[in-house]
Structures are given as C-alpha cells and as structure tokens.
Enzyme design. Structure first.
Site, mmCIF file in Angstrom:
data_model
loop_
_atom_site.group_PDB
_atom_site.id
_atom_site.type_symbol
_atom_site.label_atom_id
_atom_site.label_comp_id
_atom_site.label_asym_id
_atom_site.label_seq_id
_atom_site.Cartn_x
_atom_site.Cartn_y
_atom_site.Cartn_z
ATOM 1 N N HIS A 47 -9.568 0.843 4.561
ATOM 2 C CA HIS A 47 -8.334 1.023 5.349
ATOM 3 C C HIS A 47 -8.646 1.937 6.532
ATOM 4 O O HIS A 47 -9.459 2.861 6.415
ATOM 5 C CB HIS A 47 -7.240 1.622 4.458
ATOM 6 N N ASN A 82 0.862 -1.178 0.000
ATOM 7 C CA ASN A 82 0.000 0.000 0.000
ATOM 8 C C ASN A 82 0.902 1.232 0.000
ATOM 9 O O ASN A 82 1.499 1.572 1.020
ATOM 10 C CB ASN A 82 -0.890 -0.026 1.258
ATOM 11 N N TRP A 83 0.990 1.867 -1.154
ATOM 12 C CA TRP A 83 1.941 2.985 -1.290
ATOM 13 C C TRP A 83 1.378 4.294 -0.729
ATOM 14 O O TRP A 83 2.080 5.301 -0.696
ATOM 15 C CB TRP A 83 2.334 3.159 -2.760
ATOM 16 N N LYS A 84 0.128 4.273 -0.360
ATOM 17 C CA LYS A 84 -0.523 5.455 0.241
ATOM 18 C C LYS A 84 -0.315 6.696 -0.633
ATOM 19 O O LYS A 84 -0.339 6.587 -1.852
ATOM 20 C CB LYS A 84 -0.027 5.655 1.673
ATOM 21 N N SER A 127 3.164 -2.590 10.426
ATOM 22 C CA SER A 127 4.602 -2.618 10.738
ATOM 23 C C SER A 127 5.264 -3.935 10.357
ATOM 24 O O SER A 127 6.156 -4.413 11.071
ATOM 25 C CB SER A 127 4.845 -2.281 12.219
ATOM 26 N N GLY A 183 2.249 1.841 10.901
ATOM 27 C CA GLY A 183 3.234 2.917 10.832
ATOM 28 C C GLY A 183 3.908 3.242 12.149
ATOM 29 O O GLY A 183 4.581 4.267 12.274
ATOM 30 N N GLU A 241 -7.134 4.316 7.734
ATOM 31 C CA GLU A 241 -6.921 5.745 7.477
ATOM 32 C C GLU A 241 -8.130 6.347 6.760
ATOM 33 O O GLU A 241 -8.470 7.518 6.981
ATOM 34 C CB GLU A 241 -5.618 5.935 6.685
ATOM 35 N N GLY A 294 2.776 -1.264 4.380
ATOM 36 C CA GLY A 294 2.777 0.157 4.084
ATOM 37 C C GLY A 294 4.192 0.663 3.858
ATOM 38 O O GLY A 294 4.746 0.590 2.768
ATOM 39 N N GLY A 295 4.810 1.163 4.926
ATOM 40 C CA GLY A 295 6.108 1.816 4.797
ATOM 41 C C GLY A 295 7.164 0.985 4.085
ATOM 42 O O GLY A 295 7.895 1.491 3.221
ATOM 43 N N GLU A 304 -5.632 -5.307 10.244
ATOM 44 C CA GLU A 304 -4.625 -4.290 10.532
ATOM 45 C C GLU A 304 -4.982 -3.569 11.830
ATOM 46 O O GLU A 304 -5.828 -2.653 11.824
ATOM 47 C CB GLU A 304 -4.565 -3.267 9.394
HETATM 48 C C1 PEP Z 1 -0.843 -0.006 6.146
HETATM 49 O O1 PEP Z 1 -1.034 1.192 6.182
HETATM 50 O O2 PEP Z 1 -1.639 -0.719 5.528
HETATM 51 C C2 PEP Z 1 0.312 -0.531 6.844
HETATM 52 C C3 PEP Z 1 0.281 -1.787 7.204
HETATM 53 O O3 PEP Z 1 1.351 0.323 7.090
HETATM 54 P P1 PEP Z 1 2.767 -0.036 7.777
HETATM 55 O O4 PEP Z 1 3.264 -1.302 7.137
HETATM 56 O O5 PEP Z 1 3.644 1.137 7.467
HETATM 57 O O6 PEP Z 1 2.507 -0.218 9.213
#
Ligand code: PEP
Length: 248
Positions: free
Chosen positions: A96, A11-13, A211, A172, A98, A232-233, A166
């Site tokens: 998601h 997920n590149w957001k 994470s 994050g 967010e 994500g990150g 999640e």
């Molecule tokens: C996400 O936003 O879907 C996510 C899992 O982010 P991260 O891996 O950065 O925690």
C-alpha cells in the site's frame, strides 16, 4: 478467460477498537447476502482474532494489511504471513502506498512479502499507483508498470493474486482520476499483468482504489478491466461499504 467476479475489499487501516471492529464486521456480514460481488474486510492485525468468528461461515473474507517476508525470526514488532493465516486471514494487502511512504517499502520487498504470503496460503493484494507529480509529468503508466514488474513474484496469478491500482493522490482526498484515465490505466495494467504472468494473468483481479464512495462506485466499477475496488474511508461505514458492493 472469463471476467473475474468483482471483489470489494475494505482496508480499515489503523482505526477503531476491538469492539468497533467486531461490530463493523457483523454489520457487513448482516448485509452481505445476495450482493453481486465478493466482499473482503481487512482490519488492523490486532483485531483479526476477534473478527474471525464474526465472518466465519459467511461470504465475507478476512485479510490483513501487511506481513513480513520471513516466515519467522528476530523481527520485533512484525507479523509473518503464517501468523496471519493462523489468525484466520486468507488475504493480505501488500505495498500500500502508505507503507511504501511510511516504511520506505521497495518493489523488491513487496515481491518478497507476496511470495511469503503465497507460501503461507494467503492471496496477496499488491498495490501500485503514481504520485500526483508523476501523473502531471505524464509518467503514471510507466511508474505503475515498473512497480508491477518489480512487485509481482512468480506464481502470482496462479495463487489468486490481486492487483490494486491506487493513485496516491486519490487516497483519502475525495479526488479520483477521470473515467478515461482509469480506463486507460486498467487497460495498461491488464497488458502488463498478462506480460508478466502469461495467460493466467487474465484471471488476476484488477481493483481500483482511491476515494471510492457509494456515489461514484457504479461508474467506476462499470469500466472495462475494473474488477473491483479497494476501499479505505468508506469501508469504515457498513452501509457505505455495502452500497459500493451493491453498485457492482
Ligand atoms: C486506501 O487507502 O486503500 C483507499 C483507497 O482509501 P480511500 O478509499 O479512503 O481513498
């Protein structure tokens, strides 16, 4: 029902330029051969058309991060599932945390979006997860079960739908639940999905997200009923994303 093949979804957001996205997609494709997992990248919607040729003909799937529930109409700034399909996407992340937080998305809206995605030929990835306060109150499994019941439309399993667990507090932050907590939640997820979808629910991939990094991926992906990761990150660095997939 055989264990579904592992899916590692990025997920590149809301990051990067068109050039960044194309370069990252090319790097993921270049390292994708022979990995023990399916790979999926989900760039910002405005980058889809540029990224599509970079993944075309490869084993790397292309997805988006949201869609509108309507097929078309007066919805300024929104994008329909059909538009995403037309731009080259085959998947879409929905609900998601967010988006649930920033846009007050409800379970019913997520279910409507998932139904629209399925009607357009996209595989929906529906996200669920508890807040820290809910976990500390002992409500995590009940919250997630409620989100699932409200967010999965009929036909979800048959359409190749995916669920991503999640925990909001793990996204994050560098924090992750204990292996025992992930194991318990995924066992509950499988039971709930089977209850909601019937036997076809055994084929729904259950991703863990929050994470996930190269250093913890192997332990998390080895847990029962963890059929992949939503990343994500670490998905913004091709080597890290590929290392997570290699750990599957
Ligand atoms: C996400 O936003 O879907 C996510 C899992 O982010 P991260 O891996 O950065 O925690």
């Amino acid at each position: 029902m055989p264990v579904p093949r592992t899916l590692i979804a990025g997920n590149w957001k809301m990051h990067g330029t068109v050039a960044d996205a194309v370069a990252l997609a090319r790097a993921v494709v270049a390292g994708s051969a022979g990995l023990p997992a399916d790979l999926l990248i989900c760039p910002p919607v405005v980058h889809l058309l540029a990224v599509a040729p970079a993944v075309s003909g490869s084993a790397v799937g292309l997805g988006a991060q949201d869609c509108h529930a309507a097929g078309k109409g007066a919805h300024t700034g929104d994008v329909s599932a059909g538009m995403l399909r037309d731009a080259g996407a085959a998947w879409v992340i929905l609900g998601h945390s967010e988006r649930r937080a920033d846009h007050a998305e409800t379970d019913a809206q997520v279910a409507a979006k998932a139904a629209a995605a399925m009607a357009a030929g996209l595989c929906p990835i529906v996200c669920v997860g508890e807040t820290l306060a809910q976990r500390e109150a002992g409500e995590a499994e009940a919250v997630v079960a409620g989100q699932l019941a409200g967010s999965l439309p009929p036909g979800f399993a048959e359409a190749g739908g995916v669920v991503a667990y999640e925990p909001v507090w793990a996204i994050g932050t560098g924090l992750t639940p204990t292996e025992g907590d992930i194991r318990a939640m995924h066992a509950r997820l499988r039971a709930e999905v089977l209850g909601l979808c019937g036997p076809a629910g055994g084929g729904v991939r259950l991703l863990y997200g929050g994470s996930v990094k190269p250093g913890n991926a192997a332990a998390i992906l080895a847990l029962p009923e963890v059929n992949g990761a939503l990343v994500g990150g670490a998905a913004l660095v091709a080597a890290d994303f590929l290392a997570i997939a290699a750990a599957a």
